[in-house]
Design a protein around this motif. Structure first.
Motif, mmCIF file in Angstrom:
data_model
loop_
_atom_site.group_PDB
_atom_site.id
_atom_site.type_symbol
_atom_site.label_atom_id
_atom_site.label_comp_id
_atom_site.label_asym_id
_atom_site.label_seq_id
_atom_site.Cartn_x
_atom_site.Cartn_y
_atom_site.Cartn_z
ATOM 1 N N ILE A 63 0.583 -0.828 0.135
ATOM 2 C CA ILE A 63 0.171 -0.038 -0.081
ATOM 3 C C ILE A 63 0.583 1.068 -0.471
ATOM 4 O O ILE A 63 0.373 2.062 -0.724
ATOM 5 N N PHE A 66 2.809 2.270 -3.842
ATOM 6 C CA PHE A 66 1.828 2.205 -4.763
ATOM 7 C C PHE A 66 1.145 3.885 -4.441
ATOM 8 O O PHE A 66 1.348 4.577 -5.138
ATOM 9 N N LEU A 67 0.917 4.515 -2.776
ATOM 10 C CA LEU A 67 0.803 5.792 -2.714
ATOM 11 C C LEU A 67 2.096 7.063 -3.338
ATOM 12 O O LEU A 67 1.869 7.529 -3.974
ATOM 13 N N SER A 70 2.694 6.568 -6.642
ATOM 14 C CA SER A 70 2.069 6.621 -7.854
ATOM 15 C C SER A 70 1.341 9.152 -7.606
ATOM 16 O O SER A 70 1.787 9.320 -8.656
ATOM 17 N N GLY A 144 3.765 -3.251 -5.277
ATOM 18 C CA GLY A 144 2.866 -1.186 -5.120
ATOM 19 C C GLY A 144 3.211 -0.469 -6.071
ATOM 20 O O GLY A 144 2.590 -0.132 -6.638
ATOM 21 N N GLY A 148 1.440 1.648 -8.407
ATOM 22 C CA GLY A 148 1.610 2.526 -8.579
ATOM 23 C C GLY A 148 1.998 3.845 -10.008
ATOM 24 O O GLY A 148 1.249 4.615 -9.662
ATOM 25 N N ALA A 151 -1.186 2.917 -12.058
ATOM 26 C CA ALA A 151 -2.725 4.443 -11.812
ATOM 27 C C ALA A 151 -1.842 6.087 -12.237
ATOM 28 O O ALA A 151 -3.282 6.713 -12.542
ATOM 29 N N VAL A 162 -6.349 8.188 -5.759
ATOM 30 C CA VAL A 162 -6.882 8.169 -4.373
ATOM 31 C C VAL A 162 -8.001 7.287 -4.596
ATOM 32 O O VAL A 162 -7.993 6.411 -4.175
ATOM 33 N N MET A 165 -7.689 3.127 -5.967
ATOM 34 C CA MET A 165 -7.864 2.366 -4.636
ATOM 35 C C MET A 165 -8.696 1.362 -4.201
ATOM 36 O O MET A 165 -8.461 0.661 -4.149
ATOM 37 N N VAL A 169 -6.933 -1.449 -4.992
ATOM 38 C CA VAL A 169 -5.595 -2.027 -4.093
ATOM 39 C C VAL A 169 -6.668 -2.329 -3.348
ATOM 40 O O VAL A 169 -6.286 -3.751 -2.541
ATOM 41 N N PHE A 170 -8.039 -2.035 -2.620
ATOM 42 C CA PHE A 170 -9.137 -2.811 -1.377
ATOM 43 C C PHE A 170 -9.888 -4.198 -2.078
ATOM 44 O O PHE A 170 -9.647 -5.061 -1.368
#
Length: 244
Positions: A63, A66-67, A70, A144, A148, A151, A162, A165, A169-170
């Protein structure tokens, strides 16, 4: 793709990252802190952490990478740096590969810190080799990173990243085997889970902690590595040269 331009991009990204102390701290320390909080939550029920801890170890680096990846890539687009770079001989593949290389190095350091913290501080018992656990954590963090980058090729702003996600992700968290073992899910959900790369990352880390090797480790690890490569290639093909 030009290897010199790729390394030049990677060097520039690493230099930017080293000067951004908050992002660097988030990238390197946050997964360990979250793993520690989870272990602390079940300090009176050690078996819970031993059962779910390996999946958690695969989850948080994924996670965070990924954040960070991206948003950092989109910052280039927001500041206009990306469009200026695209007017030079730098190609889309050079740009994405440079970013992937830079964040891969960060993912390696992050994974080593997180694995060491989970084993030495939180007391996670690993029956397999520690280097195998570190390898799985690194490949998982690279997943990730790859997603990222993918995305960021479609999003225009950090807010839109966001919004990705719940799509990227979720579902992988819910169906990856963290909340419920995959074999206990309904057949439909198992089929969906089979198409999600994080499921195989969790399978691989569980295999190492149980002391399993061979196909039980190499097959899921190979699938995750193939997904990482596919995400990076797809990101380089879909990256827009100009911001609409």
């Amino acid at each position: 793709m030009n290897i010199n331009r790729t390394f030049a991009t990677a060097g520039r990204v690493i230099a930017q990252l080293l000067h951004d102390h908050r992002s660097l701290a988030l990238l390197l320390i946050a997964p360990s802190v979250l793993v520690g909080l989870f272990a602390w939550l079940f300090v009176e029920q050690e078996q819970v952490f031993q059962t779910v801890g390996p999946a958690i170890l695969a989850l948080f680096p994924f996670i965070v990478m990924f954040l960070i990846t991206s948003i950092a890539t989109l910052r280039e687009r927001r500041d206009g740096t990306l469009e200026r770079l695209m007017t030079t001989p730098l190609g889309r593949a050079d740009f994405i590969a440079g970013y992937a290389l830079a964040f891969a190095l960060a993912a390696i350091v992050q994974s080593l810190i997180t694995v060491a913290f989970a084993v030495m501080v939180c007391g996670l018992e690993v029956k397999g080799e520690l280097w195998q656990l570190a390898l799985v954590a690194i490949v998982d963090a690279l997943l990730g990173t790859g997603l990222g980058l993918l995305a960021s090729a479609f999003a225009r702003t950090e807010f839109q990243v966001v919004q990705f996600m719940p799509v990227l992700v979720f579902p992988q968290i819910i169906l990856g085997g963290v909340i419920m073992p995959r074999e206990n899910m309904t057949e439909v959900l198992q089929r969906i889970s089979d198409w999600l790369p994080l499921s195989y990352a969790i399978d691989a880390v569980n295999a190492v902690t149980r002391g399993e090797g061979g196909a039980d480790l190499l097959v899921p690890l190979g699938i995750v590595a193939a997904c990482v490569l596919g995400a990076i290639v797809l990101a380089s093909l879909t990256l827009r040269r100009r911001t609409p």
